[in-house]
Enzyme design. Structure first.
Site, PDB file in Angstrom:
ATOM      1  N   ILE A 125       0.738  -1.194  -0.165  1.00 43.35           N
ATOM      2  CA  ILE A 125      -0.021   0.032   0.148  1.00 43.35           C
ATOM      3  C   ILE A 125       0.880   1.301  -0.053  1.00 43.35           C
ATOM      4  O   ILE A 125       0.472   2.391  -0.394  1.00 43.35           O
ATOM      5  CB  ILE A 125      -0.922   0.235   1.269  1.00 43.35           C
ATOM      6  CG1 ILE A 125      -1.628  -1.244   1.571  1.00 43.35           C
ATOM      7  CG2 ILE A 125      -1.903   1.440   1.124  1.00 43.35           C
ATOM      8  CD1 ILE A 125      -2.291  -1.423   3.003  1.00 43.35           C
TER       9      ILE A 125
ATOM     10  N   THR B 254       5.177   2.541   0.628  1.00 47.00           N
ATOM     11  CA  THR B 254       6.333   2.602   1.120  1.00 47.00           C
ATOM     12  C   THR B 254       6.958   4.313   1.410  1.00 47.00           C
ATOM     13  O   THR B 254       7.144   4.959   0.715  1.00 47.00           O
ATOM     14  CB  THR B 254       7.399   2.190  -0.172  1.00 47.00           C
ATOM     15  OG1 THR B 254       6.972   2.841  -1.494  1.00 47.00           O
ATOM     16  CG2 THR B 254       7.288   0.780  -0.527  1.00 47.00           C
ATOM     17  N   GLY B 255       7.299   4.125   2.699  1.00 52.68           N
ATOM     18  CA  GLY B 255       7.763   5.206   3.512  1.00 52.68           C
ATOM     19  C   GLY B 255       9.271   5.197   3.626  1.00 52.68           C
ATOM     20  O   GLY B 255       9.884   4.046   3.453  1.00 52.68           O
ATOM     21  N   LYS B 256       9.883   6.146   4.215  1.00 49.46           N
ATOM     22  CA  LYS B 256      11.088   6.123   4.610  1.00 49.46           C
ATOM     23  C   LYS B 256      11.511   5.388   5.711  1.00 49.46           C
ATOM     24  O   LYS B 256      12.508   4.682   5.704  1.00 49.46           O
ATOM     25  CB  LYS B 256      11.600   7.703   5.216  1.00 49.46           C
ATOM     26  CG  LYS B 256      12.118   8.267   4.062  1.00 49.46           C
ATOM     27  CD  LYS B 256      12.975   9.617   4.399  1.00 49.46           C
ATOM     28  CE  LYS B 256      12.236  10.237   5.604  1.00 49.46           C
ATOM     29  NZ  LYS B 256      12.685  11.569   6.028  1.00 49.46           N
ATOM     30  N   GLU B 257      10.484   5.051   6.622  1.00 48.29           N
ATOM     31  CA  GLU B 257      10.797   4.443   7.814  1.00 48.29           C
ATOM     32  C   GLU B 257       9.996   3.044   7.738  1.00 48.29           C
ATOM     33  O   GLU B 257      10.144   2.108   8.520  1.00 48.29           O
ATOM     34  CB  GLU B 257      10.477   4.970   9.137  1.00 48.29           C
ATOM     35  CG  GLU B 257      11.412   6.289   9.143  1.00 48.29           C
ATOM     36  CD  GLU B 257      10.975   7.444   9.730  1.00 48.29           C
ATOM     37  OE1 GLU B 257       9.691   7.303  10.162  1.00 48.29           O
ATOM     38  OE2 GLU B 257      11.773   8.340  10.027  1.00 48.29           O
ATOM     39  N   SER B 258       8.863   3.050   6.762  1.00 50.52           N
ATOM     40  CA  SER B 258       8.115   1.653   7.018  1.00 50.52           C
ATOM     41  C   SER B 258       7.531   1.250   5.522  1.00 50.52           C
ATOM     42  O   SER B 258       7.518   2.289   4.523  1.00 50.52           O
ATOM     43  CB  SER B 258       7.159   1.767   7.936  1.00 50.52           C
ATOM     44  OG  SER B 258       5.925   2.577   7.358  1.00 50.52           O
TER      45      SER B 258
ATOM     46  N   VAL C  63       3.930  -0.746   4.165  1.00 52.77           N
ATOM     47  CA  VAL C  63       2.804  -1.085   4.613  1.00 52.77           C
ATOM     48  C   VAL C  63       1.953  -1.988   3.309  1.00 52.77           C
ATOM     49  O   VAL C  63       2.161  -1.691   2.152  1.00 52.77           O
ATOM     50  CB  VAL C  63       2.000  -0.079   5.031  1.00 52.77           C
ATOM     51  CG1 VAL C  63       0.435  -0.530   5.327  1.00 52.77           C
ATOM     52  CG2 VAL C  63       2.303   1.060   5.974  1.00 52.77           C
TER      53      VAL C  63
ATOM     54  N   LYS D 100       2.486  -3.451   8.706  1.00 55.49           N
ATOM     55  CA  LYS D 100       3.347  -2.451   8.752  1.00 55.49           C
ATOM     56  C   LYS D 100       4.776  -3.023   8.956  1.00 55.49           C
ATOM     57  O   LYS D 100       4.818  -3.353  10.141  1.00 55.49           O
ATOM     58  CB  LYS D 100       3.193  -1.354   9.727  1.00 55.49           C
ATOM     59  CG  LYS D 100       3.883  -0.129   9.670  1.00 55.49           C
ATOM     60  CD  LYS D 100       3.356   0.968  10.426  1.00 55.49           C
ATOM     61  CE  LYS D 100       4.455   2.050  10.395  1.00 55.49           C
ATOM     62  NZ  LYS D 100       3.797   3.619  10.943  1.00 55.49           N
TER      63      LYS D 100
ATOM     64  N   ASP E  76       3.022  13.251  15.388  1.00 56.15           N
ATOM     65  CA  ASP E  76       3.261  13.381  13.874  1.00 56.15           C
ATOM     66  C   ASP E  76       1.936  13.422  13.281  1.00 56.15           C
ATOM     67  O   ASP E  76       1.443  12.774  12.122  1.00 56.15           O
ATOM     68  CB  ASP E  76       4.119  12.163  13.358  1.00 56.15           C
ATOM     69  CG  ASP E  76       4.442  12.270  11.913  1.00 56.15           C
ATOM     70  OD1 ASP E  76       4.440  13.557  11.288  1.00 56.15           O
ATOM     71  OD2 ASP E  76       4.718  11.273  11.236  1.00 56.15           O
TER      72      ASP E  76
HETATM   73  P1  ADP Z   1       4.860   5.970   7.504  1.00 58.51           P
HETATM   74  O1  ADP Z   1       5.686   5.885   8.812  1.00 58.51           O
HETATM   75  O2  ADP Z   1       5.618   5.228   6.376  1.00 58.51           O
HETATM   76  O3  ADP Z   1       4.001   7.205   7.234  1.00 58.51           O
HETATM   77  P2  ADP Z   1       2.108   4.867   8.157  1.00 58.51           P
HETATM   78  O4  ADP Z   1       1.788   4.076   9.316  1.00 58.51           O
HETATM   79  O5  ADP Z   1       1.729   6.271   8.338  1.00 58.51           O
HETATM   80  O6  ADP Z   1       3.660   4.866   8.023  1.00 58.51           O
HETATM   81  O7  ADP Z   1       1.738   4.172   6.911  1.00 58.51           O
HETATM   82  C1  ADP Z   1       1.688   4.749   5.613  1.00 58.51           C
HETATM   83  C2  ADP Z   1       0.543   4.648   4.933  1.00 58.51           C
HETATM   84  O8  ADP Z   1       0.183   3.345   4.976  1.00 58.51           O
HETATM   85  C3  ADP Z   1      -0.537   5.397   5.268  1.00 58.51           C
HETATM   86  O9  ADP Z   1      -0.430   6.853   4.983  1.00 58.51           O
HETATM   87  C4  ADP Z   1      -1.775   4.775   4.983  1.00 58.51           C
HETATM   88  O10 ADP Z   1      -2.024   5.108   3.582  1.00 58.51           O
HETATM   89  C5  ADP Z   1      -1.350   3.397   4.727  1.00 58.51           C
HETATM   90  N1  ADP Z   1      -1.725   2.635   5.981  1.00 58.51           N
HETATM   91  C6  ADP Z   1      -1.086   2.450   7.189  1.00 58.51           C
HETATM   92  N2  ADP Z   1      -1.859   1.591   8.083  1.00 58.51           N
HETATM   93  C7  ADP Z   1      -2.857   1.525   7.381  1.00 58.51           C
HETATM   94  C8  ADP Z   1      -4.131   0.997   8.178  1.00 58.51           C
HETATM   95  N3  ADP Z   1      -4.367   0.206   9.120  1.00 58.51           N
HETATM   96  N4  ADP Z   1      -5.140   0.777   6.940  1.00 58.51           N
HETATM   97  C9  ADP Z   1      -4.805   1.328   5.819  1.00 58.51           C
HETATM   98  N5  ADP Z   1      -3.954   1.827   5.454  1.00 58.51           N
HETATM   99  C10 ADP Z   1      -2.889   1.986   6.136  1.00 58.51           C
HETATM  100 MN    MN Z   2       2.561   8.145   7.958  1.00 56.43          MN
END
Ligand code: ADP
Ligand code: MN
Length: 515
Positions: free
Chosen positions: A258, A260-264, A266, A288, A404
């Site tokens: 779903i 790809t961030g810098k730290e995680s 999903v 995650k 955040d």
């Molecule tokens: P990051 O630290 O990479 O920002 P997030 O927890 O914000 O990590 O997750 C990144 C993205 O993944 C979110 O912006 C959201 O779009 C999606 N995401 C994360 N957790 C969920 C969830 N439980 N259900 C649906 N989408 C999610």
């Molecule tokens: Mn986030």
């Protein structure tokens, strides 16, 4: 390196009697029907040969597809077609063997090792149109080292009437066969080299081009895979962890990434069955995966290093364990929020640096972030009041500051706002907790003021409303200074009562902030 034009024909017997007497006499007695330039011209020879072959076997390439020699009426006199068919048959046999080995190794295990990268016949992929171009045009091939083509010093070997040009079928054929060895090492040329096999230039060139384009195709497939795994940052250990969850039936399938961030990273997954009866796994899950590439986490040290809940452990931990701690933090914080009734993902399970939670969204489509959704002014106002409420609950009931909070970490789903991404959330007594809260307030306030919500408090009002503090500073700088003074005061308190703090290490304990 290439002996063309230098080596004698392999079956050339001892030369005729005149040869030893007068080696220079040969040109006079032999008549060459065309000019030396023409003999030298490989291009011309190739063209002639092509013409000849096309006339004899006009549809050679078109028949190359399909099963190996099916009907009796197929003319197999074309070397090219024969060679291609043989190669294809060889590749298929090779792949079949590979599949047998793969099956033997993997057995019934859900965790399997794939040999796919080593297959000769690659599945159709969207790049194949590119390959067709490759086949025809290899002049600007980026994958191929620029090797100068050796030009023989003369276009013929032998002497007198035994002169043999490099276009001689037999010599050339054998040489071509021998040169197959120089194809990519992965390219299986079979045992043709050991046999007295003669390949025509046409066949040789076609095979050579095929070898190169296959090599590149294979490289591309490898590249694609490596790239995609790098992109998703799932190292083999994480993959194994995920496979184990699927294998245990806890997850049905992991459908894709779903975010790809810098730290995680999903992923979305369909939930499976729980091992224990009392726990129900949601039909759709978000996984995650906290990235184990360490450098991105360095700048997050300040969140966790000063968090007394993790203080004792921090100094003793290696970086890999610190990353697990982020996942652990997110889990604890989500649990607190869940208990307070704040809309947020529900924790399913935590394994090392992988956190499985319920999916906010439906049918694999994640709920949009607040920044991506266009709300009616009514919904916008509703969202604002909901967030104000959630921030207060978070602070007072969960003893947390999101740290955040912005339109990037709020999802709009089911007509309400859901909070996510709480791995960095801290307790208000964190040495920078109030600064983080002030930043959160600024983000929220700005978003809703820009979004046209007239009722939206400004950042200072919001800060006071959430924290219950009454900082009266009129401007931002003074306000910030007062926040820092409060933090300092609290820090001193923590220093003086340090021993007492261990009782706050479990979740849900009351806030220790001294007003
Ligand atoms: P990051 O630290 O990479 O920002 P997030 O927890 O914000 O990590 O997750 C990144 C993205 O993944 C979110 O912006 C959201 O779009 C999606 N995401 C994360 N957790 C969920 C969830 N439980 N259900 C649906 N989408 C999610
Ligand atoms: Mn986030």
């Amino acid at each position: 390196m290439d002996p063309v034009g230098v080596a004698a024909a392999p079956d050339a017997g001892p030369g005729p009697a005149w040869q030893s007497k007068c080696p220079w006499g040969a040109p006079n007695t032999t008549s060459i029907s065309c000019s030396l330039a023409d003999v030298m011209s490989e291009q011309l020879a190739k063209e002639l040969q092509l013409e000849e072959e096309n006339a004899a076997f006009p549809e050679a390439v078109a028949v190359a597809e399909g099963p190996f020699i099916t009907g009796e009426n197929i003319d197999t006199s074309s070397d090219l077609m024969l060679a291609q068919m043989l190669q294809m048959e060889f590749d298929r046999e090779y792949d079949a063997q590979l599949r047998r080995e793969e099956k033997k190794i993997n057995g019934d295990s859900k965790v399997s090792i794939s040999f796919e990268n080593y297959r000769k016949v690659h599945p159709y992929d969207s790049d194949s149109s590119e390959d067709e171009v490759d086949w025809q045009d290899t002049r600007h091939d980026p994958y191929r080292a620029d090797k100068p083509t050796t030009t023989p010093r003369k276009g013929f070997i032998g002497k007198g009437k035994d002169i043999t040009t490099k276009h001689d079928e037999v010599v050339c054929g054998r040489k071509n066969t021998a040169r197959m060895e120089n194809f990519a090492p992965e390219f299986q040329v079979g045992d043709g080299i050991g046999m007295d096999l003669k390949l025509s230039n046409q066949v040789f060139n076609a095979l050579k081009q095929h070898a190169y384009s296959e090599e590149r195709r294979s490289a591309r497939l490898h590249e694609k895979k490596e790239h995609s795994t790098a992109e998703k940052a799932v190292d083999p250990k994480t993959r194994l962890l995920l496979y184990k969850m699927v294998n245990a039936g806890m997850l049905e399938t992991i459908t894709g990434c779903i975010s790809t961030g810098k730290e995680s990273v999903v992923f979305h997954a369909y939930g499976g069955k729980s091992a224990t009866e009392d726990k129900v796994i949601p039909p759709e899950c978000a996984i995650k995966v906290f990235k184990t590439t360490l450098n991105e986490f360095k700048n997050r040290d300040k969140y966790i290093k000063d968090d007394y809940r993790f203080k004792d452990r921090f100094s003793k931990l290696n970086p890999r364990k610190i990353i697990r701690m982020w996942a652990e933090k997110e889990m604890h914080n989500l649990t607190r929020m869940q208990n307070a009734g704040i809309p947020c993902p529900q924790v399913v399970i935590l394994k090392k640096h992988v956190l499985v939670m319920s999916f906010i969204g439906q049918d694999q489509v994640p709920a949009p972030k607040l920044k991506d959704v266009t709300l009616s002014s009514e919904d916008m106002k509703k969202a604002y009041y909901q967030i104000l409420n959630m921030m207060q609950q978070l602070y007072k009931e969960c003893n947390l500051v999101h740290a955040d909070l912005s339109e990037y970490n709020m999802l709009w789903h089911d007509g309400k706002v859901w909070l996510i991404d709480v791995s960095q959330s801290v307790e208000p007594t964190h040495p920078h907790g109030l600064e983080f809260l002030f930043r959160d307030c600024r983000n929220v306030s700005q978003f809703f003021q820009k979004g046209g919500v007239a009722e939206a408090l400004n950042e200072r009002e919001l800060f006071n409303a959430v924290s219950g503090l009454n900082i009266t500073a009129e401007n931002e700088v003074d306000f910030q200074a007062e926040i820092e003074a409060l933090e300092k005061m609290n820090e001193d308190h923590v220093q003086n009562h340090g021993k007492k703090l261990s009782m706050f290490s479990s979740d849900g304990d009351p806030p220790i902030y001294d007003e």
